[in-house]
Design an enzyme around this catalytic site. Structure first.
Site, short mmCIF file in Angstrom:
data_model
loop_
_atom_site.label_atom_id
_atom_site.label_comp_id
_atom_site.label_asym_id
_atom_site.label_seq_id
_atom_site.Cartn_x
_atom_site.Cartn_y
_atom_site.Cartn_z
N HIS A 186 0.24 0.61 11.80
CA HIS A 186 1.32 0.33 10.84
C HIS A 186 2.54 1.19 11.14
O HIS A 186 2.86 2.14 10.41
CB HIS A 186 0.83 0.54 9.41
CG HIS A 186 -0.11 -0.53 8.94
ND1 HIS A 186 -1.48 -0.36 8.92
CD2 HIS A 186 0.13 -1.78 8.49
CE1 HIS A 186 -2.05 -1.46 8.47
NE2 HIS A 186 -1.10 -2.35 8.21
N HIS A 240 4.73 -2.72 14.77
CA HIS A 240 4.12 -3.79 13.97
C HIS A 240 5.19 -4.53 13.18
O HIS A 240 5.18 -5.77 13.10
CB HIS A 240 3.06 -3.21 13.03
CG HIS A 240 2.60 -4.17 11.96
ND1 HIS A 240 1.88 -5.31 12.24
CD2 HIS A 240 2.78 -4.14 10.61
CE1 HIS A 240 1.62 -5.95 11.11
NE2 HIS A 240 2.16 -5.27 10.11
N HIS A 256 8.43 -4.92 5.33
CA HIS A 256 7.18 -5.22 4.60
C HIS A 256 6.15 -4.08 4.66
O HIS A 256 5.26 -4.03 3.81
CB HIS A 256 6.56 -6.52 5.12
CG HIS A 256 5.73 -6.35 6.34
ND1 HIS A 256 6.27 -6.21 7.61
CD2 HIS A 256 4.38 -6.28 6.52
CE1 HIS A 256 5.31 -6.07 8.49
NE2 HIS A 256 4.14 -6.11 7.87
N ASP A 257 6.26 -3.17 5.63
CA ASP A 257 5.32 -2.04 5.71
C ASP A 257 6.03 -0.70 5.83
O ASP A 257 5.43 0.28 6.32
CB ASP A 257 4.36 -2.21 6.91
CG ASP A 257 3.13 -3.03 6.56
OD1 ASP A 257 2.74 -3.03 5.37
OD2 ASP A 257 2.56 -3.68 7.46
N ASP A 305 2.27 -11.71 9.48
CA ASP A 305 1.73 -10.36 9.30
C ASP A 305 0.40 -10.16 10.03
O ASP A 305 0.10 -9.06 10.49
CB ASP A 305 1.56 -10.09 7.80
CG ASP A 305 1.21 -8.65 7.50
OD1 ASP A 305 1.59 -7.76 8.30
OD2 ASP A 305 0.56 -8.39 6.47
#
Length: 827
Positions: free
Chosen positions: A552, A556, A592-593, A722
């Site tokens: 992560h 990514h 998103h992360d 994802d």
């Protein structure tokens, strides 16, 4: 040693026990033990053989009590205990003693009336048999009244042994008034006594056992926070729990025993209440909402359940009321459903004699709510509100009216399914022999609410400091070094190599790929922001990804951004989404992360981390990613890509971004996929099977363009982006598998070090099979989702990669290998 009974003599009388260790340790039938330990031989009692002289008892014919079914309850009664109160050991007394042995009951005999209460209170016998043949020697009625005065005798069966009548049969009223359950006409025959005990066991005693079990039910009712009222078939109020009294403003004494019609009523809502009443009368279910015109009301959510009893008729009505304040509006939901549990039968109710007077109940509820107003709010008009699911249920109810039995039963099952809260969340059946799948499902789809094994730990906020955008000077797309330019050259192809870009940018691929993709989609023009602001924004977002995370990290994020852009370029998606949707998808993929700690939600919840506490253990990381991204964006004008947007446009875009980021949380994975399949794929397939007409094309466009369906498509798009690693070319797939495995290994190591629950035990670096984990992940999460996405978008290249990669992992597993690659071949 045998099972001969022992006889213990004390000042209070004689006690006889059936078998067991106590009998083995005690003197045999010929001996009696006195209080001070002296043994003596008991003389035979006149009128028959004494208990002491009776033959050895070898144990009764009944060895275990049968299971008792009481409605939905099941319990195993203890061995029955019988207390015999006889002034002398005559034939009748011995007959019952031997019958107790034969039936497998414990038996106690006492001769003195004054010792009966002490003996009963010590053992709580199920049956008490009192000798009523000699009133001068033993006042049986007075003794019975004395026992009944004790609360613990409520469920005890008391039998009076009477003489055989020589003349006219006497009345049993005196016995009943004294508290006797029934009488037994003297008959010392063993079988007569035995038959009497069996009838008691399966008659009065069994009934008393069920009544005793009711105490637990009433305890639950008394302690329940829901207001509960029970009404008879004749509309007499029989019970109201404390919560009902508090909620409705009544006391039990004000309601119990009264008819509904006697309770003060308010204005009647005839149309709605007639509908409710008809539901109860026919056994159909009704759901609905209305607001009563009572000024400042308390919201009332009511469920009325008809209870079918003896004869298959409705015998009671149970009202369950949940009260909550909602702008002082009285909202009442009456849901009527049949409870088919009955003491004598269960099944469909065909003939109902009467229905509950719902008008009285509902009006009384509104009257009480009006009396308990807390402020002088303006009155609101009566209005009926029905949710879409309510309308569906009512339509099905109407369809059942004249339908044949098979159709009615099928629709009943449909209604049961529709009333579940998670309509699109399946019960995932994971094979017991697949621990990798079980751990993946448990670890990725858990809501984080797990019990802690020991002390709570607070996760140190490593790397949670947020890097300023001023650290690195912004770059322009024209200033990109040649190696990086070559690495991003083919970014619009699926086989684009993100790891080559990662190496070229020294683990900062997001800013370069983001500039290229955002420029291709015209995001700066849409946001009305200069390219320098976009570059600064990409820079601060990438700076807040953790390069120390194996998986992560910003690579990514860049990979998900690439997949998102690839999907947005597909023809079906371009026809469906607007520019605002494209911008939301690309921004959501980028953030998103952000600030991911390299640990799962379950780990953070178990560790008692600050983020888990902040977000109440619900979608912890996803909520943090979205919130932090907007904080970073708004915190500095130099990187605020939204600052030139109109307020309403910004709110629309922000909501879409947040929704997509939250959709990446895995607990609702199957809900999102099933909604997409049932609301988009299946309707489209039905329309596209035949030759398309203009009407069909309009219907297709309608399906694709509704806001709700566009939301589902965007959720599905980012979810597939994802977790698209298994659909990448093999070498990329292998690298991603190695990285996510290492991150899970590291989490397992830390969980063991901190004595936390191990969320995914199979991810132990010493024992884990990476091929098995990949096979399970593809089987349970990837195949179904990408089949659905392919049916919508058309992605043959991705599915071919997925098939190849699955075969690769399968091959390693069949070779019993746990690593990501086979051993090198000898030269």
């Amino acid at each position: 040693m045998g099972c001969a009974p022992s006889i213990h003599v004390s000042e209070s009388g004689t006690e006889y026990h059936r078998g067991g260790k106590e009998a083995e340790d005690a003197p045999g039938p010929a001996g009696r033990r006195l209080p001070h330990g002296r043994e003596t031989t008991a003389p035979p009692a006149t009128g028959g053989p004494s208990l002491a002289a009776s033959e050895p008892r070898g144990g009764g014919s009944k060895t275990a009590a049968a299971e008792v079914q009481f409605g939905p309850m099941k319990f195993h009664p203890d061995q029955l205990q019988v207390l015999l109160v006889f002034t002398k050991e005559d034939n009748q007394c011995n007959g019952f003693c031997k019958a107790c042995e034969k039936a497998g009951f414990k038996c106690t005999v006492t001769k003195e009336a004054h010792s009966v209460m002490a003996c009963f209170l010590a053992k709580h016998h199920d049956i008490i048999i009192i000798d009523h043949r000699n009133p001068r020697q033993l006042d049986a009625e007075a003794l019975c009244r004395s026992i009944r005065s004790s609360k613990v005798s409520e469920n005890t069966v008391i039998i009076g042994v009477v003489r055989r009548a020589e003349r006219e049969e006497p009345s049993v009223r005196a016995l009943i008034a004294a508290g006797f359950t029934r009488r037994y006409v003297e008959n010392p025959s063993l079988m007569a006594c035995y038959n009497e005990l069996l009838q008691l066991e399966f008659g009065e005693v069994r009934s008393q056992l069920k009544l005793r079990a009711c105490n637990s039910v009433f305890t639950a009712l008394e302690k329940s926070q829901e207001a509960i009222e029970i009404i008879s078939e004749d509309h007499i109020i029989q019970y109201a729990n404390p919560a009902f009294e508090t909620t409705m403003g009544y006391k039990s004494g004000d309601l119990i025993g009264k008819e509904l019609a006697e309770v003060p009523i308010n204005e009647k809502k005839a149309d709605l209440l007639d509908t409710i009443n008809s539901c109860v009368k026919t056994g159909k279910e009704w759901q609905g909402v209305y607001y009563a015109k009572n000024g400042d009301n308390t919201q009332q959510n009511v469920k009325i359940v008809p209870v079918v009893g003896q004869g298959g008729k409705i015998r009671h009505y149970v009202s369950i009321i949940r009260v909550c304040s909602s702008n002082n509006k009285a909202e009442k939901i009456a849901e009527c459903q049949s409870d088919t549990h009955s003491d004598t039968q269960s099944g469909k109710q065909k003939d109902r004699k009467s229905s509950l007077d719902v008008r009285s109940l509902a009006s009384r509820t509104n009257e009480v709510a009006s009396q308990r107003r807390h402020s002088s709010m303006a009155r609101i008009h009566s209005m009926t509100i029905e949710a879409p699911i309510t309308k569906v249920i009512n339509i099905i109810n109407a369809a059942q009216e004249n339908s044949p039995v098979p159709v009615t039963e099928a629709l009943d099952r449909v209604l049961e399914i529709l009333r579940t809260t998670e309509l699109y969340s399946p019960q995932l059946g994971v094979k017991d022999d697949d621990p990798h799948a079980s751990d993946l499902v448990g670890g990725l789809m858990s809501d984080g609410l797990r019990r802690l094994s020991g002390n709570e730990y607070v996760l140190s906020t490593k790397g949670l400091h947020h890097v300023s955008s001023a650290i690195v000077a912004p770059l322009t797309l024209h200033d990109v070094p040649p190696r990086i330019a070559r690495a991003v050259e083919n970014e619009d192809y699926w086989d684009f190599d993100i790891f080559e870009l990662e190496a070229a940018t020294q683990k900062r691929p997001l800013i370069y790929l983001g500039l290229k993709i955002f420029t291709r989609f015209g995001i700066c023009e849409f946001l009305n922001c200069p390219e320098t602001t976009l570059r600064s924004w990409l820079q601060i977002i990438e700076a807040n990804y953790h390069p120390s995370n194996p998986y992560h990290n910003s690579t990514h994020s860049a990979d998900v951004l690439h997949a998102t852009a690839y999907f947005l370029s597909k023809e079906r998606v371009k026809q469906t989404l607007d520019p605002v949707d494209e911008a939301a998808a690309l921004i959501a993929a980028t953030i998103h992360d952000v600030d991911h700690p390299g640990r799962t939600n379950s780990f953070l919840c178990n560790a008692g981390s600050e983020l888990a506490i902040l977000y109440n253990d619900l979608a912890v990381l996803e909520s943090h990613h979205a919130a932090l991204a907007f904080q970073l964006t708004a915190g500095d004008d130099k990187c605020n890509i939204f600052k030139n947007m109109e307020r309403n446009d910004y709110r629309t875009l922000r909501q879409a971004i947040i929704d997509m980021v939250l959709a990446t949380e895995m607990t609702k994975h199957f809900e999102h996929v099933n909604k997409f399949v049932n609301r988009i794929n299946k309707p489209l397939a039905a329309l596209e099977e035949n030759e398309k007409t203009e009407e069909d094309q309009e219907a297709i466009n309608t399906i694709l363009r509704t806001p709700e369906n566009r939301t589902l498509i965007k959720r599905m798009l980012i979810k597939c982006a994802d977790v698209s690693n298994p659909c990448r070319p093999l070498e990329q797939c292998i690298e991603w598998a190695a990285r996510i495995s290492e991150e899970y290994f590291s989490q397992t190591d830390e969980e063991k070090q901190q004595d936390l629950p191990v969320v995914m035990p199979v991810f132990d670096r010493n024992t884990c099979s990476i091929p098995k984990s990949q096979i399970s992940f593809i089987d349970y999460f990837i195949t179904g989702m990408f089949d659905a996405w392919d049916a919508f978008v058309d992605l043959p290249e991705l599915l071919q990669h997925l098939d190849n990669n699955f075969k690769y992992w399968k091959g390693l597993d069949e070779m019993k290998l746990r690593s990501i690659r086979p051993p090198p071949q000898p030269e």
